[in-house]
Design a protein around this motif. Structure first.
Motif, PDB file in Angstrom:
ATOM      1  N   SER B  57       9.919   6.526  24.414  1.00 18.55           N
ATOM      2  CA  SER B  57      10.091   5.702  23.213  1.00 18.55           C
ATOM      3  C   SER B  57       9.457   4.337  23.440  1.00 18.55           C
ATOM      4  O   SER B  57       9.234   3.937  24.579  1.00 18.55           O
ATOM      5  CB  SER B  57      11.585   5.548  22.910  1.00 18.55           C
ATOM      6  N   PRO B  58       9.145   3.619  22.341  1.00 16.62           N
ATOM      7  CA  PRO B  58       8.549   2.286  22.476  1.00 16.62           C
ATOM      8  C   PRO B  58       9.420   1.353  23.329  1.00 16.62           C
ATOM      9  O   PRO B  58       8.912   0.462  23.989  1.00 16.62           O
ATOM     10  CB  PRO B  58       8.464   1.789  21.028  1.00 16.62           C
ATOM     11  N   SER B  59      10.750   1.582  23.345  1.00 11.65           N
ATOM     12  CA  SER B  59      11.619   0.721  24.155  1.00 11.65           C
ATOM     13  C   SER B  59      11.709   1.183  25.603  1.00 11.65           C
ATOM     14  O   SER B  59      12.462   0.634  26.391  1.00 11.65           O
ATOM     15  CB  SER B  59      13.005   0.642  23.523  1.00 11.65           C
ATOM     16  N   GLY B  60      10.947   2.254  25.929  1.00  9.19           N
ATOM     17  CA  GLY B  60      10.852   2.634  27.340  1.00  9.19           C
ATOM     18  C   GLY B  60      11.749   3.780  27.790  1.00  9.19           C
ATOM     19  O   GLY B  60      11.710   4.184  28.945  1.00  9.19           O
ATOM     20  N   VAL B 116      10.404  11.195  15.591  1.00  9.57           N
ATOM     21  CA  VAL B 116      10.646  10.214  16.657  1.00  9.57           C
ATOM     22  C   VAL B 116       9.379   9.434  16.950  1.00  9.57           C
ATOM     23  O   VAL B 116       8.266   9.969  16.928  1.00  9.57           O
ATOM     24  CB  VAL B 116      11.144  10.865  17.975  1.00  9.57           C
ATOM     25  N   LYS B 117       9.575   8.155  17.225  1.00 13.50           N
ATOM     26  CA  LYS B 117       8.465   7.278  17.613  1.00 13.50           C
ATOM     27  C   LYS B 117       8.236   7.447  19.099  1.00 13.50           C
ATOM     28  O   LYS B 117       9.167   7.321  19.895  1.00 13.50           O
ATOM     29  CB  LYS B 117       8.852   5.819  17.343  1.00 13.50           C
ATOM     30  N   VAL B 118       7.003   7.755  19.466  1.00  7.71           N
ATOM     31  CA  VAL B 118       6.718   7.913  20.895  1.00  7.71           C
ATOM     32  C   VAL B 118       5.495   7.085  21.285  1.00  7.71           C
ATOM     33  O   VAL B 118       4.624   6.788  20.458  1.00  7.71           O
ATOM     34  CB  VAL B 118       6.463   9.391  21.277  1.00  7.71           C
ATOM     35  N   VAL B 119       5.460   6.735  22.552  1.00  5.65           N
ATOM     36  CA  VAL B 119       4.324   5.997  23.088  1.00  5.65           C
ATOM     37  C   VAL B 119       3.435   6.972  23.847  1.00  5.65           C
ATOM     38  O   VAL B 119       3.899   7.710  24.712  1.00  5.65           O
ATOM     39  CB  VAL B 119       4.801   4.892  24.061  1.00  5.65           C
ATOM     40  N   GLU B 120       2.158   7.013  23.467  1.00  2.00           N
ATOM     41  CA  GLU B 120       1.196   7.822  24.219  1.00  2.00           C
ATOM     42  C   GLU B 120       0.055   6.908  24.632  1.00  2.00           C
ATOM     43  O   GLU B 120      -0.697   6.431  23.789  1.00  2.00           O
ATOM     44  CB  GLU B 120       0.685   8.981  23.365  1.00  2.00           C
ATOM     45  N   GLY B 121      -0.050   6.674  25.940  1.00  2.00           N
ATOM     46  CA  GLY B 121      -1.016   5.684  26.423  1.00  2.00           C
ATOM     47  C   GLY B 121      -0.620   4.323  25.889  1.00  2.00           C
ATOM     48  O   GLY B 121       0.500   3.876  26.110  1.00  2.00           O
ATOM     49  N   ASP B 122      -1.534   3.676  25.123  1.00  5.25           N
ATOM     50  CA  ASP B 122      -1.116   2.397  24.538  1.00  5.25           C
ATOM     51  C   ASP B 122      -0.942   2.495  23.021  1.00  5.25           C
ATOM     52  O   ASP B 122      -0.932   1.497  22.308  1.00  5.25           O
ATOM     53  CB  ASP B 122      -2.083   1.266  24.929  1.00  5.25           C
ATOM     54  N   VAL B 124       1.352   3.915  19.673  1.00  6.40           N
ATOM     55  CA  VAL B 124       2.667   4.371  19.212  1.00  6.40           C
ATOM     56  C   VAL B 124       2.444   5.396  18.093  1.00  6.40           C
ATOM     57  O   VAL B 124       1.727   5.128  17.134  1.00  6.40           O
ATOM     58  CB  VAL B 124       3.522   3.198  18.689  1.00  6.40           C
ATOM     59  N   LYS B 125       3.030   6.591  18.283  1.00 10.12           N
ATOM     60  CA  LYS B 125       2.841   7.661  17.311  1.00 10.12           C
ATOM     61  C   LYS B 125       4.175   8.138  16.752  1.00 10.12           C
ATOM     62  O   LYS B 125       5.211   7.962  17.364  1.00 10.12           O
ATOM     63  CB  LYS B 125       2.166   8.868  17.990  1.00 10.12           C
ATOM     64  N   MET B 126       4.129   8.744  15.559  1.00  8.71           N
ATOM     65  CA  MET B 126       5.336   9.335  14.988  1.00  8.71           C
ATOM     66  C   MET B 126       5.229  10.851  15.162  1.00  8.71           C
ATOM     67  O   MET B 126       4.305  11.475  14.646  1.00  8.71           O
ATOM     68  CB  MET B 126       5.399   8.973  13.500  1.00  8.71           C
ATOM     69  N   LEU B 127       6.143  11.449  15.901  1.00  5.27           N
ATOM     70  CA  LEU B 127       6.155  12.905  16.068  1.00  5.27           C
ATOM     71  C   LEU B 127       7.184  13.521  15.117  1.00  5.27           C
ATOM     72  O   LEU B 127       8.328  13.097  15.054  1.00  5.27           O
ATOM     73  CB  LEU B 127       6.538  13.277  17.502  1.00  5.27           C
ATOM     74  N   ARG B 128       6.739  14.555  14.357  1.00  6.55           N
ATOM     75  CA  ARG B 128       7.654  15.252  13.438  1.00  6.55           C
ATOM     76  C   ARG B 128       8.102  16.589  14.030  1.00  6.55           C
ATOM     77  O   ARG B 128       7.566  17.035  15.026  1.00  6.55           O
ATOM     78  CB  ARG B 128       6.934  15.525  12.109  1.00  6.55           C
TER      79      ARG B 128
END
Lengths: 267, 267
Positions: B57-60, B116-122, B124-128
């Motif tokens: 997640s963006p918060s780690g 869910v918001k996820v971090v991939e590399g640098d 931020v993506k929304m995964l459904r």
């Protein structure tokens, strides 16, 4: 009044599950569902590197040998996938389904047959470590409590032995045992055929009606699994069931159609 | 009075399941069991060619992304294997166990978080297509009915969403929700450590007693999963639970020992 609905485990049945359950949700009577998962059991056993072990009895019958590993996969597929799939699909349709195996609360208790005689080549051997058996007791208090509270029980094997082991049992015999214990007036059994056929290769030879007393004479028309269905129908009647409806699981309204007499009606 | 017993899903816990359940069978109080199956979930997902998808997640925070395929395997492992294994083992010990997922009879109902918001590399993506969520309602009538009738409920996720989808939920939060709904006086949580440790690398730094009001100050000692356990313990207290016992699942009498205060007692 309660209907016992048996949903077979063939691919054609599972493929039409949405229609079957939508039809279930339109029925006013209380329903107890007993389901199989035979097709998926084969698939997942293969994937997990544990293909079915088919053994032959001295009298020539073939059956699945259920060792401990097979029983574990059985529980994964029946209790884990197939049962919970029906539960969620019914919940989406507004039916408060509750899934149970025969082991839960000793719902279906019986005798384990841990040794089986098998023929290998021209030798007869005794195989141990088998987890199959026959249901002798049904926990009707549990079923009645759930029905009274508005739940729709969704039931699958294994049953449980008197010693507490899971036992693989024939679903038609589970249906017979439950129907007998609850004196159910209607049993509906849905599978991949329009009903009982005179010639099993020709779906146009459907037998529409069989009198309860004539049921054993139908054995001459039956082949393989269908022979077992007749024998277990007889068992259900002997235990006190009312009418039995065999019907096609692959159509739009399988349950309604079977109850309307479009398959084979016995009783 | 009822004890809510959480049995973790780590390998060391599952390896000692016989001792845990034997200990359960000696306790007079009514018990509700909530269990995990994390270790086996990883193993079987690998075998089926569907390894865990860990997202950040963006918060780690790292967590498991539960897509439809993963949810199906989850049900196989949790509802099929782990749940039924506990049920049969308890049945062998004379305890009339009855296994339920949170979906059965809407036992545990809540909100699905399908994106869910996820971090991939640098980025931020929304995964459904995510099947996780949080439990908001507990079907206490069902639990009380089963307890009154002498059954020992054995419960596992998934829970069910308001729309009828299975949702993967955190087991500690399930425990908190059930304990709160039933105002349970005792929660026992068994896992692979002697209790809460000051230094998580040193089992001799066990914290024996924590006052309810001090619980949040314990966060400084907690790492990873243990941090979540503290937060969910707080949640359980806020909802009305009595005492919480953290204890070692790997010993001979894990439940008795935890209740005797040999792990960490909070409350």
């Amino acid at each position: 009044m309660v209907i016992i609905l048996k949903i077979g485990g063939g691919k054609g049945v599972t493929d039409n599950l949405d229609n079957i359950l939508k039809d279930v949700s339109t029925i006013d009577e209380k329903i107890i569902i007993v389901h199989g998962a035979n097709h998926e059991m084969k698939e997942i056993s293969q994937k997990l590197g544990n293909p079915e072990k088919i053994v032959k009895s001295p009298s020539g019958y073939s059956s699945r040998f259920t060792d401990e590993k097979t029983l574990e996969i059985f529980m994964m597929v029946y209790c884990g996938i197939a049962n919970k799939r029906i539960v969620t699909k019914l919940q989406k349709l507004g039916i408060n389904a509750l899934g149970l195996s025969g082991m839960d609360g000793k719902l279906l208790e019986g005798r384990r047959k841990d040794r089986v005689k098998v023929v290998e080549g021209d030798k007869v051997k005794m195989l141990r470590g088998n987890y199959t058996g026959t249901v002798e007791n049904v926990n009707t208090d549990l079923l009645n409590t759930l029905l009274e509270k508005g739940y729709t029980p969704v039931i699958c094997p294994p049953a449980i032995s008197f010693e507490g082991d899971g036992i693989n049992t024939d679903n038609d015999r589970i249906v017979a045992a439950i129907a007998g214990a609850l004196k159910a007036e209607k049993i509906v059994s849905l599978f991949e055929a329009p009903g009982l056929l005179k010639d099993y290769t020709d779906e146009s030879t459907l037998i529409k009606k069989i009198e309860k007393n004539d049921i054993m004479s139908m054995l001459e028309h039956a082949k393989g699994r269908m022979k077992k269905k007749i024998l277990h129908a007889k068992e259900a009647f002997d235990k006190g069931a009312g009418k039995i409806y065999f019907g096609d699981a692959r159509i739009e309204k399988p349950l309604t159609s079977a109850l309307e007499g479009n398959g084979t009606v016995i009783g």
